[in-house]
Design a protein around this motif. Structure first.
Motif, PDB file in Angstrom:
ATOM      1  N   ILE A  24       0.856  -1.205   0.000  1.00  0.00           N
ATOM      2  CA  ILE A  24       0.000   0.000   0.000  1.00  0.00           C
ATOM      3  C   ILE A  24       0.886   1.247   0.000  1.00  0.00           C
ATOM      4  O   ILE A  24       0.656   2.206  -0.744  1.00  0.00           O
ATOM      5  CB  ILE A  24      -0.949  -0.001   1.223  1.00  0.00           C
ATOM      6  N   ARG A  25       1.936   1.205   0.812  1.00  0.00           N
ATOM      7  CA  ARG A  25       2.877   2.345   0.892  1.00  0.00           C
ATOM      8  C   ARG A  25       3.511   2.606  -0.478  1.00  0.00           C
ATOM      9  O   ARG A  25       3.659   3.765  -0.893  1.00  0.00           O
ATOM     10  CB  ARG A  25       3.952   2.017   1.940  1.00  0.00           C
ATOM     11  N   ALA A  26       3.865   1.524  -1.199  1.00  0.00           N
ATOM     12  CA  ALA A  26       4.555   1.668  -2.490  1.00  0.00           C
ATOM     13  C   ALA A  26       3.649   2.363  -3.513  1.00  0.00           C
ATOM     14  O   ALA A  26       4.135   3.061  -4.411  1.00  0.00           O
ATOM     15  CB  ALA A  26       4.993   0.309  -3.008  1.00  0.00           C
ATOM     16  N   ALA A  28       1.412   4.657  -2.780  1.00  0.00           N
ATOM     17  CA  ALA A  28       0.895   5.933  -2.256  1.00  0.00           C
ATOM     18  C   ALA A  28       1.297   7.093  -3.164  1.00  0.00           C
ATOM     19  O   ALA A  28       2.458   7.194  -3.554  1.00  0.00           O
ATOM     20  CB  ALA A  28       1.445   6.173  -0.852  1.00  0.00           C
ATOM     21  N   PRO A  29       0.351   7.986  -3.487  1.00  0.00           N
ATOM     22  CA  PRO A  29       0.705   9.138  -4.336  1.00  0.00           C
ATOM     23  C   PRO A  29       1.496  10.200  -3.582  1.00  0.00           C
ATOM     24  O   PRO A  29       2.099  11.076  -4.203  1.00  0.00           O
ATOM     25  CB  PRO A  29      -0.659   9.691  -4.770  1.00  0.00           C
ATOM     26  N   ASP A  30       1.510  10.167  -2.248  1.00  0.00           N
ATOM     27  CA  ASP A  30       2.214  11.183  -1.451  1.00  0.00           C
ATOM     28  C   ASP A  30       2.749  10.467  -0.200  1.00  0.00           C
ATOM     29  O   ASP A  30       2.279   9.385   0.146  1.00  0.00           O
ATOM     30  CB  ASP A  30       1.201  12.281  -1.057  1.00  0.00           C
ATOM     31  N   ASN A  31       3.707  11.109   0.479  1.00  0.00           N
ATOM     32  CA  ASN A  31       4.264  10.515   1.702  1.00  0.00           C
ATOM     33  C   ASN A  31       3.206  10.513   2.810  1.00  0.00           C
ATOM     34  O   ASN A  31       2.829  11.577   3.303  1.00  0.00           O
ATOM     35  CB  ASN A  31       5.499  11.322   2.131  1.00  0.00           C
ATOM     36  N   PRO A  32       2.711   9.332   3.207  1.00  0.00           N
ATOM     37  CA  PRO A  32       1.615   9.308   4.185  1.00  0.00           C
ATOM     38  C   PRO A  32       2.018   9.801   5.566  1.00  0.00           C
ATOM     39  O   PRO A  32       1.169  10.133   6.387  1.00  0.00           O
ATOM     40  CB  PRO A  32       1.228   7.824   4.246  1.00  0.00           C
ATOM     41  N   ARG A 225      -2.810   9.991   4.632  1.00  0.00           N
ATOM     42  CA  ARG A 225      -2.439   8.934   5.585  1.00  0.00           C
ATOM     43  C   ARG A 225      -2.886   7.550   5.095  1.00  0.00           C
ATOM     44  O   ARG A 225      -2.229   6.552   5.370  1.00  0.00           O
ATOM     45  CB  ARG A 225      -3.082   9.206   6.947  1.00  0.00           C
ATOM     46  N   LEU A 226      -4.018   7.508   4.371  1.00  0.00           N
ATOM     47  CA  LEU A 226      -4.544   6.221   3.881  1.00  0.00           C
ATOM     48  C   LEU A 226      -3.970   5.844   2.515  1.00  0.00           C
ATOM     49  O   LEU A 226      -4.381   4.854   1.921  1.00  0.00           O
ATOM     50  CB  LEU A 226      -6.074   6.288   3.757  1.00  0.00           C
ATOM     51  N   CYS A 227      -3.034   6.668   2.017  1.00  0.00           N
ATOM     52  CA  CYS A 227      -2.373   6.394   0.730  1.00  0.00           C
ATOM     53  C   CYS A 227      -3.372   6.397  -0.424  1.00  0.00           C
ATOM     54  O   CYS A 227      -3.241   5.613  -1.384  1.00  0.00           O
ATOM     55  CB  CYS A 227      -1.617   5.063   0.760  1.00  0.00           C
ATOM     56  N   LEU A 228      -4.392   7.243  -0.339  1.00  0.00           N
ATOM     57  CA  LEU A 228      -5.389   7.342  -1.404  1.00  0.00           C
ATOM     58  C   LEU A 228      -5.149   8.619  -2.206  1.00  0.00           C
ATOM     59  O   LEU A 228      -4.700   9.627  -1.659  1.00  0.00           O
ATOM     60  CB  LEU A 228      -6.802   7.398  -0.804  1.00  0.00           C
TER      61      LEU A 228
END
Ligand SMILES: C[S@@+](CC[C@H](N)C(=O)[O-])C[C@H]1O[C@@H](n2cnc3c(N)ncnc32)[C@H](O)[C@@H]1O
Length: 258
Positions: A24-26, A28-32, A225-228
């Motif tokens: 999920i982190r990989a 992510a459009p921004d640093n969560p 934070r939710l990587c959305l």
């Protein structure tokens, strides 16, 4: 929990278990994990909180203040004018820049130290009062972290924390948007247990601070934070509106050092 039974091991495991899954982190459009300095701007009129009262009482007729994880300086700037000089420590350069600019604007004597606490403690030096607000849940090794706060303080220390991990309110949204059950969130009681393990006996005061953001701003933060992606904002805002009201529980932990 698989730890060795110590409060420090339990704390570390609680924090590590809440890391965002790598896949999920990989994506992510921004640093969560990123913090924005403007969200932490020090209010012009500091609210009369237990943390501020404890800091002012420790400063008495005046003294120096060390603000660890200073962000934009809300903790130490609230102690002016009893705080006669402020040292801000932060590992984020944009936060230190915001802290320095706000001290300049208010005419407060200050110094900044860039780096991670407790590694930069020797460079930061001591102060009459050490304050550290909303940093603990970022810190897997909290025992050495609080021990170094204690060592740096000639008169006392004031730590402010949310009563439970500050991302706990997002847990139902992790379930809704990623089908992920989050493990239990660390609480201030887990942090106090570590403090006791390193020989500290803080006074504990409970109070409430309502969320500082409206639903739309909470949704922007939640997306990150939710990587959305930001185009899910309306959906996330609708989901937040359905959550039960947040309690906003805060604790102030303070103790004298001499
Ligand atoms: C949630 S913000 C709180 C900022 C400020 N204390 C306040 O209450 O408004 C946490 C801050 O601590 C900093 N931080 C986290 N861990 C740190 C560490 N080990 N050493 C130095 N700074 C740290 C972050 O860069 C961030 O600016």
């Amino acid at each position: 929990m698989t730890g060795n039974g110590s409060a420090s091991a339990r704390w570390r495991e609680l924090l590590e278990a809440r890391a965002i899954p790598p896949e999920i982190r990989a994506a992510a459009p921004d640093n969560p994990y990123r913090h924005e300095p403007r969200r932490f701007a020090a209010p012009e009129q500091p609210p009369d909180t237990p943390s501020r009262r404890a800091g002012v009482a420790l400063l008495g007729d005046g003294g120096t203040t060390l603000d660890v994880g200073c962000g934009a300086g809300a903790a130490s700037l609230s102690l002016l004018p009893a705080a006669t000089h402020l040292t801000g420590v932060d590992h984020a350069e944009d936060m230190l820049a915001a802290f320095g600019a706000e001290c300049d604007r208010r005419g407060a004597g200050h110094r900044t130290v860039h780096g991670a606490w407790p590694q930069v403690a020797p460079e930061a030096g001591g102060a009459d009062v050490v304050v550290c607000h909303h940093v603990g849940y970022n810190t897997p090794e909290i025992g050495p972290f609080v021990a170094a706060l204690h060592e740096a303080a000639r008169r006392g220390v004031v730590v402010e924390l949310t009563a439970e991990h500050p991302t706990a309110w997002l847990d139902p949204l992790w379930s809704r948007f990623h089908g992920l059950d989050r493990p239990p969130a660390a609480t201030y009681q887990d942090a106090v247990a570590v403090m006791q393990e390193v020989g500290l006996r803080p006074d504990v005061e409970h109070w409430d601070r309502p969320p500082r953001d409206d639903v739309r701003a909470q949704a922007g933060l939640a997306c990150r934070r939710l990587c959305l992606p930001a185009d899910r904002l309306d959906e996330v805002a609708a989901a937040i509106a359905e959550l039960p009201p947040r309690r906003g529980g805060i604790v102030t932990l303070h103790w004298k050092t001499r």
